[in-house]
Design an enzyme around this catalytic site. Structure first.
Site, PDB file in Angstrom:
ATOM      1  CE1 TYR A 147      -7.956  -1.559  -2.925  1.00  0.00           C
ATOM      2  CE2 TYR A 147      -6.858  -1.381  -5.052  1.00  0.00           C
ATOM      3  CZ  TYR A 147      -7.184  -2.108  -3.933  1.00  0.00           C
ATOM      4  OH  TYR A 147      -6.720  -3.398  -3.804  1.00  0.00           O
ATOM      5  CE1 TYR A 197      -6.320  -2.229   2.720  1.00  0.00           C
ATOM      6  CE2 TYR A 197      -8.068  -3.816   2.308  1.00  0.00           C
ATOM      7  CZ  TYR A 197      -6.925  -3.151   1.891  1.00  0.00           C
ATOM      8  OH  TYR A 197      -6.397  -3.412   0.656  1.00  0.00           O
TER       9      TYR A 197
END
Ligand code: ZN
Lengths: 141, 376
Positions: free
Chosen positions: B328, B278
């Site tokens: 994103y 992440y």
């Protein structure tokens, strides 16, 4: 004089009322557990439980020394709130107080390059509105 | 519960980047129907629906999706919220529901609409942070990155190496938002400062898009058209959200999450062929590598140097470009990419002979964390 974009002010809640009364008198108030002595930040820990021992007894309000050290900081160059545009760049700091808890505030009277890890700092107070005076920090000279 | 009993058998994509003509509800439906057909299933095969709410339209939920898909009843239907970590958490919950004999085929869906929807006003966490100009995740993560720098001397070149490496990966993937935009180390250092020590190119993109996956039992997975990708290890770790209440600003949930994942998978770090970490910022890559034991605490910044995270490196990471350079979509940038690598579907950016992958998701002020270890 009116300000088109006033800075957002913290909400005063029953749990934080005494904290904000304190800052108006230039006092940084903490909650201290009556059973184990653990100090906590009244703005982040809900009033009536001690993270140190779990006590539900009402904490006492005590005045902090106002001294601490820099845990970390950031110098903000891009803000997401128009009220802060004209202050750019500004420094947000996390200070570890002598009593233990950490506080988030702005760092004054210093530039980003001069800040070091664990640098000693002390609290100062800035009036934001009639109801809110914000604790801030500056380096100990 | 034992490993490899469940598998990811369907992946669903939508248009991504800027999708002004798509509603949140349409993106959910598009990602979901694509995942169901990728799994070789019909909508009525789905008996579990897990979504995470999209803040742009919080009225699109598990029940609207179930209704839109025309599914009369499910054995599990829920909105799941561990913020950005939810993707990995939901796949774990799907696995447990299947292992418990409650569900057969679980649909998991996600939508982000931050590129073309009006921004949700930032209210901050409890306390006074908004009054101090702390507005959004980047200011908070910057303070964690600064703590790392103060402790270990993390340099701009080391942060830049992460950004430049992932950009090279995105340059090989046409759907990536930064596909046509190469980045040099100089470009990274010249990008404008957002919140020290993080520059624009240290921060993730803003995107629209939806993704979905279907999880089923290993037994049923054998009949699905795509190679099953088995859930081998799994873990979560969640620490206090408020920045001032953390142990330290460089501790996230990644340590505990990784510990659970490696224990349940029964493998070592060297067994991992491809990673999806992440990457809200370049800093998060460095600390996750440390916290998850790929290197020692304080050595993460040196660890990423020398192309170690590149396609030819020891640990190819974020091979789609990640949230820094692909899009994103929170945890749903990494999960489908690692699954695709293990399927062998990645073409030019395929990691040779990828057998085992690890993917992480993080949420909030980097407080929530989930890990999946997957194998083909
Ligand atoms: Zn106590």
């Amino acid at each position: 004089m009116t300000n088109e974009f006033p800075k957002p002010a913290p909400d005063i809640t029953p749990d934080t009322k005494l904290f904000w009364e304190g800052t108006k008198n230039n006092e940084l108030m903490l909650n201290k557990c009556v059973d184990c002595g653990f100090h906590r930040n009244p703005l982040t820990i809900a009033a009536n439980i001690c993270p140190g021992c779990g006590s539900r007894n009402h904490a006492e309000w005590v005045k902090a020394s106002g001294k601490g050290k820099v845990h970390t900081f950031t110098t903000v160059h891009r803000t997401f709130h128009p009220a802060f545009e004209k202050e750019l760049p500004y420094i947000i700091v996390i200070v570890e107080l002598e009593e233990g808890p950490r506080f988030l505030a702005n760092m004054r009277e210093i530039s980003s390059e001069e800040i070091t890890r664990d640098m000693p700092v002390e609290v100062i107070f800035e009036k934001l509105t009639d109801d809110i005076t914000l604790p801030q920090f500056k380096p100990v000279k | 519960m034992s490993k490899n009993e469940c598998a990811i058998v369907g992946l669903g994509y939508t248009p991504q980047g800027k999708c002004p003509d798509w509603t949140v509800r349409e993106l959910f439906l598009e990602a979901s129907t694509n995942a169901i057909s990728d799994a070789g299933m019909k909508t009525h095969d789905i008996d579990g629906v897990l979504v995470e709410l999209c803040w742009t339209d919080p009225m699109t939920q598990c029940w609207t999706l179930q209704q839109d898909l025309g599914i009369n009843e499910t054995s599990m239907s829920a909105n799941y919220d561990s913020m950005g970590a939810s993707g990995g958490c939901k796949i774990q919950l799907a696995q447990w529901a299947i292992q418990a004999g409650i569900c057969k085929n679980v649909l998991i869906a996600f939508v982000e609409k931050s590129a073309t929807a009006p921004a949700v006003p930032y209210r901050g966490s409890p306390g006074a942070t908004v009054a101090y100009g702390l507005h959004g995740a980047m200011h908070g993560i910057a303070m964690a990155a600064m703590r790392h720098k103060l402790l270990y001397g993390t340099t701009e070149d080391q942060l830049g190496e992460v950004a430049v490496t992932f950009r090279k990966h995105a340059n090989m993937l046409p759907r990536a938002q930064m596909h046509a935009k190469p980045m040099t180390m100089e470009d990274h250092h010249n990008s404008r400062m957002i919140s020290e020590p993080l520059r624009l190119f240290d921060c993730c993109l803003v995107s629209d898009g939806g993704r979905a996956a279907v999880v089923t039992s290993a037994e049923r997975a054998k009949d699905c058209p795509k190679p099953p990708v088995y859930i081998m290890g799994y873990g979560q770790g969640h620490v206090k959200m408020d920045l001032v209440e953390r142990n330290t600003l460089v501790d996230t949930g990644a340590r505990l999450s990784g510990e659970h994942a490696f224990r349940t998978a029964g493998i070592k770090h060297k067994d991992i062929n491809v990673l999806g970490l992440y990457d809200a910022t370049t800093h998060n890559i460095i600390t996750q590598l440390e916290e998850m034991g790929f290197c020692k605490r304080g050595e993460g910044a040196a660890f990423v140097e020398g192309g170690r995270l590149g396609l030819d490196g020891e640990f190819p990471t974020n091979t789609s470009g990640g949230m820094l350079s692909e899009d994103y979509l929170q945890g749903w940038t990494g999960i489908p990419e690692v699954v695709s690598q293990l399927r062998g579907d990645c073409g030019e950016r395929q990691v040779k002979d990828a057998q085992i992958g690890l993917v992480t998701n993080m949420g909030g002020f980097i407080a929530f964390h989930s890990t999946l270890i997957l194998r083909r």
